[in-house]
Design an enzyme around this catalytic site. Sequence first.
Site, PDB file in Angstrom:
ATOM      1  N   GLU A 151       2.150 -14.730  -8.925  1.00 16.84           N
ATOM      2  CA  GLU A 151       3.798 -13.594  -9.773  1.00 16.84           C
ATOM      3  C   GLU A 151       2.772 -12.733  -9.490  1.00 16.84           C
ATOM      4  O   GLU A 151       2.232 -12.325 -10.225  1.00 16.84           O
ATOM      5  CB  GLU A 151       3.741 -14.922 -10.737  1.00 16.84           C
ATOM      6  CG  GLU A 151       4.468 -15.781 -10.390  1.00 16.84           C
ATOM      7  CD  GLU A 151       4.596 -16.020 -12.072  1.00 16.84           C
ATOM      8  OE1 GLU A 151       6.005 -16.586 -12.506  1.00 16.84           O
ATOM      9  OE2 GLU A 151       3.414 -17.302 -12.293  1.00 16.84           O
ATOM     10  N   VAL A 152       3.950 -11.857  -9.223  1.00 14.86           N
ATOM     11  CA  VAL A 152       3.885 -10.417  -9.258  1.00 14.86           C
ATOM     12  C   VAL A 152       4.122  -9.486 -10.183  1.00 14.86           C
ATOM     13  O   VAL A 152       5.929  -9.830  -9.953  1.00 14.86           O
ATOM     14  CB  VAL A 152       4.080  -9.457  -8.014  1.00 14.86           C
ATOM     15  CG1 VAL A 152       3.462  -7.676  -7.659  1.00 14.86           C
ATOM     16  CG2 VAL A 152       2.297 -10.121  -6.980  1.00 14.86           C
TER      17      VAL A 152
END
Length: 317
Positions: A151-152
């Site tokens: 997850e960025v």
Amino acid sequence: MAIQTVGVVGTGVIGASWTGLFLAHGLRVLVSDPAPGAEKKLQDFLEGIWPTLQSIGLKPNASLSNYTFVGASMDGHYAEVDFIQENAPERLDLKTKLLGEIDAATRPEVVIASSSSGIPSSQFISKCAKNPGRVLIGHPFNPPHLMPLVEVVPHPKTDKASVEQAIAFYQSLDRNPVHIRQEVPGFAANRLQAALCNEAYSLVSRGILSAQDLDACVTTSLGPRWAVTGPLLANAMGGGGGSDGFKHLLEHLGPASQSWAQDMQKHAFQWDTASLDALSSSVAEELKLKDIKDLERQRDEQLVELFRMRRSKTGGK
């Protein structure tokens, strides 16, 4: 900027797993951790997972000898790194101090990604005076050397270029980065996990079913189906497919789902001694005569096979 050397700050379960992934992709890795015995624990962990990484497939220049444990701190080595993956404990004061030190010592264009599992990066960048715009969350799903998701999560002032660079870097590691566009506590995957787990805890602690049967409910229905499609596509197909299938299913099941949600809120898991004891007792019964190490080995083997099959079906995606 080509990323050739990665700095890994913190070598707990997540940091050690990241290190293995970076090494398997032919990168040079500099590692630091202040915990007593951290260097030996990291070595043992890497040697333990290397056969699995070999079975997945190593990239050119992949080597277990391509990392250096530089000590308790990365001081004196920050100038060498092209990307930072920070894995310090989930303590706001510690992360704030550490991120300030990393920001001050690294080149201004180097992306600083935190593996924070729930604290948004906007909460720990106050001491980043050089370039807070290159700080973001790069949150993996454990263990990072096997699970593709990253997850960025940028904070409101993260540079677009830093987000793009982080996504491209994780893609180069055969990960599946998703861009979380707004900061929320816990991000996305952990929030989904928490929602399901809290209902699971409630059902088991109330004696509705055993821990073993609860796990079976997931592994023989939702788990495999969602592993192939995810919940939203599954619902669209359940609604008959086509452009209106998803909406049709929600309209059809909506009233019932609302009543279930209200009942779940009414019987939400209580984090008290009685509920915890009841839940733990049922899980202990499920674990009876089972060896955790053997379960972990089976899990990892099956995950490797699952993702290998998915890549073959989707053309490597």
